[in-house]
Design an enzyme around this catalytic site. Structure first.
Site, PDB file in Angstrom:
ATOM      1  N   ARG A   1      63.746  50.799   2.382  1.00 52.45           N
ATOM      2  CA  ARG A   1      63.498  51.192   3.759  1.00 52.45           C
ATOM      3  C   ARG A   1      63.852  50.011   4.643  1.00 52.45           C
ATOM      4  NH1 ARG A   1      57.708  52.156   6.820  1.00 52.45           N
ATOM      5  NH2 ARG A   1      58.024  49.995   7.411  1.00 52.45           N
TER       6      ARG A   1
ATOM      7  N   TYR B   1      57.727  48.474  15.540  1.00 49.17           N
ATOM      8  CA  TYR B   1      57.050  48.880  14.304  1.00 49.17           C
ATOM      9  C   TYR B   1      57.806  48.382  13.073  1.00 49.17           C
ATOM     10  CZ  TYR B   1      55.884  51.328  10.183  1.00 49.17           C
ATOM     11  OH  TYR B   1      55.561  51.574   8.884  1.00 49.17           O
TER      12      TYR B   1
ATOM     13  N   ASP C   1      61.798  54.462   9.075  1.00 48.96           N
ATOM     14  CA  ASP C   1      60.552  55.048   9.587  1.00 48.96           C
ATOM     15  C   ASP C   1      60.501  54.896  11.109  1.00 48.96           C
ATOM     16  OD1 ASP C   1      57.962  55.908  10.037  1.00 48.96           O
ATOM     17  OD2 ASP C   1      57.032  54.578   8.558  1.00 48.96           O
TER      18      ASP C   1
ATOM     19  N   HIS D   1      57.910  56.099  12.890  1.00 46.61           N
ATOM     20  CA  HIS D   1      56.478  55.938  13.156  1.00 46.61           C
ATOM     21  C   HIS D   1      56.020  56.686  14.397  1.00 46.61           C
ATOM     22  CE1 HIS D   1      52.740  53.541  12.262  1.00 46.61           C
ATOM     23  NE2 HIS D   1      53.249  53.699  11.063  1.00 46.61           N
TER      24      HIS D   1
ATOM     25  N   GLU E   1      61.847  59.090   8.636  1.00 42.59           N
ATOM     26  CA  GLU E   1      60.417  59.419   8.519  1.00 42.59           C
ATOM     27  C   GLU E   1      59.706  59.481   9.867  1.00 42.59           C
ATOM     28  OE1 GLU E   1      58.471  56.573   6.007  1.00 42.59           O
ATOM     29  OE2 GLU E   1      56.502  57.073   6.823  1.00 42.59           O
TER      30      GLU E   1
ATOM     31  N   GLU F   1      52.328  61.006   6.032  1.00 34.41           N
ATOM     32  CA  GLU F   1      51.393  59.982   5.556  1.00 34.41           C
ATOM     33  C   GLU F   1      50.024  60.142   6.206  1.00 34.41           C
ATOM     34  OE1 GLU F   1      53.637  56.491   6.640  1.00 34.41           O
ATOM     35  OE2 GLU F   1      52.400  56.155   8.400  1.00 34.41           O
TER      36      GLU F   1
ATOM     37  N   ARG G   1      54.915  63.498   2.649  1.00 36.09           N
ATOM     38  CA  ARG G   1      54.488  62.129   2.358  1.00 36.09           C
ATOM     39  C   ARG G   1      53.005  61.996   2.013  1.00 36.09           C
ATOM     40  NH1 ARG G   1      55.876  57.853   2.054  1.00 36.09           N
ATOM     41  NH2 ARG G   1      55.444  56.702   3.955  1.00 36.09           N
TER      42      ARG G   1
ATOM     43  N   GLU H   1      56.807  55.479  -2.322  1.00 34.74           N
ATOM     44  CA  GLU H   1      56.832  54.225  -1.551  1.00 34.74           C
ATOM     45  C   GLU H   1      56.089  53.135  -2.325  1.00 34.74           C
ATOM     46  OE1 GLU H   1      54.684  54.434   2.156  1.00 34.74           O
ATOM     47  OE2 GLU H   1      55.705  52.684   2.984  1.00 34.74           O
TER      48      GLU H   1
ATOM     49  N   TRP I   1      51.377  54.475  18.350  1.00 36.39           N
ATOM     50  CA  TRP I   1      51.747  53.290  17.562  1.00 36.39           C
ATOM     51  C   TRP I   1      52.500  53.714  16.331  1.00 36.39           C
ATOM     52  CZ3 TRP I   1      50.304  51.634  12.587  1.00 36.39           C
ATOM     53  CH2 TRP I   1      50.940  50.413  12.214  1.00 36.39           C
TER      54      TRP I   1
HETATM   55  C1  CS2 Z   1      53.868  53.203   7.206  1.00 37.48           C
HETATM   56  C2  CS2 Z   1      52.557  52.559   6.986  1.00 37.48           C
HETATM   57  O1  CS2 Z   1      54.173  53.035   4.901  1.00 37.48           O
HETATM   58  C3  CS2 Z   1      54.548  53.572   5.913  1.00 37.48           C
HETATM   59  O2  CS2 Z   1      55.450  54.372   5.982  1.00 37.48           O
HETATM   60  O3  CS2 Z   1      54.029  54.130   8.175  1.00 37.48           O
HETATM   61  O4  CS2 Z   1      52.848  51.207   6.906  1.00 37.48           O
HETATM   62  C4  CS2 Z   1      51.457  52.767   8.045  1.00 37.48           C
HETATM   63  O5  CS2 Z   1      51.802  52.150   9.225  1.00 37.48           O
HETATM   64  C5  CS2 Z   1      50.177  52.225   7.499  1.00 37.48           C
HETATM   65  O6  CS2 Z   1      49.876  52.899   6.307  1.00 37.48           O
HETATM   66  C6  CS2 Z   1      49.045  52.366   8.496  1.00 37.48           C
HETATM   67  O7  CS2 Z   1      47.847  52.017   7.894  1.00 37.48           O
HETATM   68 MG    MG Z   2      55.401  55.636   7.591  1.00 38.42          MG
END
Ligand code: CS2
Ligand code: MG
Length: 402
Positions: free
Chosen positions: A147, A159, A210, A212, A236, A262, A283, A339, A402
């Protein structure tokens, strides 16, 4: 067989983890992860005040019934706190069952579908060149999928850009750090990152990215289109998924594969996304989605529409979740990828585990249960430290995702 005790263990070997240990009257035990990044104490209270008292005296072999009891019986369903508490109980019970029968979890689930599971690592850099150097480092370590995230010119704290290399950890302060986000700058920058990576590494390695949750559906569609020539493994969290229908617009405009989930807690968070074939990878993972009992249900549902798994594996998911997820990954027929953000050596010492990395794959190991333990004496030497995730604002001060 009866449950004699259930204890919550909080430890901070570099970051906070919440672990539930369930013991039977004859001294057998299983452990489950209950970590919710930045909100750890809420799950501790939920478990200690409302769940643990209901477990004592129950038959731990009745995993499904206990799951239904905690889910349906609570009346207040779903949500990250509830579902993490349920996940911790469920994972501990699967672990316990495997240990008492002397079989690894993947055998309880139906047996291995593959030997090792492909993982992706995180390459982060302040700029494109630094990110590319990090990608190279992962490829040299044997990773087949990476990634890539890079700082964006003019954006403070984009991010995914870590502070140390190899161990990205966003929860960095007792009160949330404020970061600034600019969608126009990002949309301009992201394709340049992947131009540079494909130019340097070709199309051999899988590349992932990602977003985010930062874009609107239309912006996400634009980004997906602009990244089509780079043939990503996945893009993602392009836009927040509370409104599952929002993904229709993204999907209609791009063939870049999409991954989401996630922060999903149950199948209900992704039912439409899956059955309308709006995503390619889900995810959700063990700790986030109510344990193995429910994650398996999501995966089976997803398989009908050829949606594959891509379990969340950031560092805020403890080695217990990683171990359990790897057994799940070894079994699940519609596996996509896992991941893998490496934990620090302190975390690995607190949670001795059977899983191991080799040539881009993780192997769950053959220990009974999920193969992850907790060294309680060592854990006690790392007391809880309040830490929260950052927040993001737009340049004019507007709160953003965020
Ligand atoms: C992220 C995470 O792993 C990922 O794809 O989006 O790092 C996420 O920000 C954290 O799990 C938040 O606790
Ligand atoms: Mg993520």
């Amino acid at each position: 067989m009866k449950i004699a005790s259930a204890r919550v263990i909080v430890t901070c070997p570099g970051r906070n983890f919440v672990t539930l240990k369930i013991e039977t009257e004859d001294g057998a035990y299983g452990i489950g992860d209950a970590t919710l990044n930045g909100r750890e104490k809420a799950v501790v209270a939920y478990l200690e005040d409302h769940v643990v008292p209901t477990l004592i005296g129950r038959d731990p072999r009745r995993i499904e019934d206990i799951w239904q009891y905690l889910y349906r019986g609570a009346y207040w369903r779903r949500g990250p706190v509830t579902m993490r508490a349920i996940a911790a109980v469920d994972t501990a019970l699967w672990d316990l069952k495997g240990k008492t029968l002397g079989v690894p979890l993947y055998d309880l689930l139906g047996g291995k579908s593959r030997e090792g599971v492909m993982v992706y690592g995180h390459a982060n850099g302040d700029d494109i060149e630094q990110t590319a150097d990090e990608v190279q480092r992962y490829l040299e370590l044997g990773y087949r999928a990476v990634r890539a995230q890079s700082g964006v010119p003019g954006v403070k704290g984009a991010y995914g850009v870590g502070r140390g290399q190899m161990f990205y950890e966003p929860a960095d302060a007792a009160l949330p750090t404020e970061t600034v986000w600019s969608t126009p700058q990002y949309l301009d920058h992201a394709p340049k990152l992947f131009d540079a990576l494909r130019e340097r590494f070709g199309f051999g390695p899988h590349l992932l990215h990602d977003v985010h949750h930062r874009l609107t559906p239309l912006e996400a569609a634009q980004l997906g289109k602009s990244l089509e020539p780079h043939r990503l493994f996945w893009l993602e969290d392009v836009t927040p998924a509370e409104n599952q229908e929002g993904f229709r617009l993204v999907r209609q405009h791009t063939t870049t594969p999409l991954a989401v989930g996630e922060i999903f807690n149950t199948l209900w968070d992704c039912k439409d996304l899956i059955q309308e074939q709006l995503i390619d990878y889900v995810r959700a993972t063990v700790v986030g989605a109510g344990g193995l009992t429910h994650l398996r249900r999501i995966a089976d549902f997803a398989s009908v529409w050829q949606v594959r798994t891509g379990c969340h594996g950031a560092t805020d998911l403890s080695p217990v979740t990683m171990g359990a997820a790897l057994h799940f990954d070894a079994w699940v027929p519609n596996f996509g990828i896992q991941e893998y953000m490496r934990h620090t050596p302190e975390t690995d010492a607190v949670f001795p585990h059977a899983y191991r990395f080799e040539a881009g794959l993780l192997y769950p190991g053959d220990a009974p249960g999920h193969g992850v333990d907790i060294d309680e004496a060592l854990a006690a030497r790392f007391p809880y430290e309040p830490k929260q995730l950052p927040v993001a604002r737009l340049e004019d001060g507007t709160m953003w995702n965020w």
